[in-house]
Design a protein around this motif. Structure first.
Motif, PDB file in Angstrom:
ATOM      1  N   GLY A  23     -16.172  61.108  -6.600  1.00 27.65           N
ATOM      2  CA  GLY A  23     -16.110  61.748  -8.025  1.00 27.65           C
ATOM      3  C   GLY A  23     -17.131  60.951  -8.831  1.00 27.65           C
ATOM      4  O   GLY A  23     -17.209  61.421  -9.938  1.00 27.65           O
ATOM      5  N   TYR A  24     -17.799  60.056  -8.655  1.00 24.93           N
ATOM      6  CA  TYR A  24     -18.524  59.043  -9.533  1.00 24.93           C
ATOM      7  C   TYR A  24     -19.966  58.969  -8.982  1.00 24.93           C
ATOM      8  O   TYR A  24     -20.000  58.790  -7.634  1.00 24.93           O
ATOM      9  N   THR A  25     -20.946  58.950  -9.770  1.00 24.81           N
ATOM     10  CA  THR A  25     -22.393  58.500  -9.388  1.00 24.81           C
ATOM     11  C   THR A  25     -22.729  57.317  -9.976  1.00 24.81           C
ATOM     12  O   THR A  25     -21.961  56.819 -10.821  1.00 24.81           O
ATOM     13  N   VAL A  26     -23.991  56.796  -9.711  1.00 22.38           N
ATOM     14  CA  VAL A  26     -24.397  55.661  -9.996  1.00 22.38           C
ATOM     15  C   VAL A  26     -24.572  55.515 -11.834  1.00 22.38           C
ATOM     16  O   VAL A  26     -24.329  54.947 -12.366  1.00 22.38           O
ATOM     17  N   CYS A  27     -25.095  56.940 -12.135  1.00 23.52           N
ATOM     18  CA  CYS A  27     -24.988  56.929 -13.500  1.00 23.52           C
ATOM     19  C   CYS A  27     -23.776  57.084 -14.139  1.00 23.52           C
ATOM     20  O   CYS A  27     -23.547  56.805 -15.426  1.00 23.52           O
ATOM     21  N   ASP A  28     -22.627  57.413 -13.469  1.00 21.37           N
ATOM     22  CA  ASP A  28     -21.451  57.223 -13.983  1.00 21.37           C
ATOM     23  C   ASP A  28     -20.898  55.842 -14.058  1.00 21.37           C
ATOM     24  O   ASP A  28     -19.787  55.676 -14.519  1.00 21.37           O
ATOM     25  N   GLY A  29     -21.457  55.106 -13.380  1.00 16.57           N
ATOM     26  CA  GLY A  29     -20.920  53.676 -13.379  1.00 16.57           C
ATOM     27  C   GLY A  29     -20.485  53.024 -12.093  1.00 16.57           C
ATOM     28  O   GLY A  29     -19.938  52.206 -11.836  1.00 16.57           O
ATOM     29  N   ASP A  30     -20.679  53.951 -10.983  1.00 19.77           N
ATOM     30  CA  ASP A  30     -20.171  53.537  -9.679  1.00 19.77           C
ATOM     31  C   ASP A  30     -21.222  52.530  -8.966  1.00 19.77           C
ATOM     32  O   ASP A  30     -22.556  52.690  -9.115  1.00 19.77           O
TER      33      ASP A  30
END
Length: 215
Positions: A23-30
């Motif tokens: 549910g998270y991308t690198v852009c989301d802070g993953d």
């Protein structure tokens, strides 16, 4: 990280894609998009990873117990857990603290010299002395000093020292049980090829000693 195909290759950038389905991308802070157990706000686990992406690893009172040792754990991350055990008994001993003072050792041959200094707890083999061997390689095998410990279920072998080639116990309270000490010797004028206790409260049970030489 703007949702736009900036380089016109027909896809948004990889940092904008949820590669592990959490549910998270690198852009989301993953901070690890290859592991579904790692994303911002995840529960911290005892796995050597920064699960919640806050920059800290295994925080929030994460405690592993018992510490697990397995000489045959090829590729282990050596975290002392069941999945990633330490590969040396000394590493398990060094990890003993107030949160976990128990070390459990899997079957195997351990070519090392183990020092238990100023510790409290237990170092126990899971499969007994027939399957779990500590080979000192010609030096003292186990040295217990100023410690309150149980040491149980090992074959201790191949040692030479002036005092206590197999096991040296110096001070405090020690319980030895279900151990076999063999193929040890004393230097000239020494004593206690198999076991040398000094100024200690020592309990011995089901302890076998054989094939020793005194110089």
């Amino acid at each position: 990280c703007d949702g736009v195909d900036n380089d016109c290759d027909g896809e948004v950038g990889p940092d904008e894609t949820d590669g592990d389905g959490d549910g998270y991308t690198v852009c989301d802070g993953d901070c690890d998009d290859g592991s579904p157990a790692v994303f911002p706000g995840a529960d911290e686990e005892c796995d050597g990873e920064d699960n919640d992406c806050d920059g800290d690893v295994d925080e929030d009172g994460c405690v592993t117990c018992p510490w697990v040792v397995d000489a045959g754990a090829v590729g282990s991350l050596e975290l002392g857990t069941e999945d990633d055990p330490f590969v040396s008994i000394q590493d398990g001993v060094d990890a003993m603290d107030g949160d976990c003072a128990a070390v459990e050792v899997e079957a195997g041959t351990y070519d090392e010299n183990v020092d238990l200094f100023y510790v409290t707890g237990s170092v126990v083999s899971r499969d007994g002395p027939e399957a779990t061997v500590i080979d000192g390689g010609g030096d003292r095998v186990v040295h217990i000093q100023n410690a309150d410990v149980e040491f149980s279920g090992f074959t201790v072998q191949s040692a030479q020292q002036a005092l206590g080639g197999g096991i040296m116990v110096w001070g405090r309270t020690v319980a030895l049980s279900d151990n076999v000490v063999r193929h040890t010797s004393c230097d000239a004028g020494g004593e206690g090829a198999a076991l040398f206790p000094w100024n200690a409260t020592l309990t011995i049970a089901h302890h076998t000693s054989a094939d020793h030489a005194h110089g």
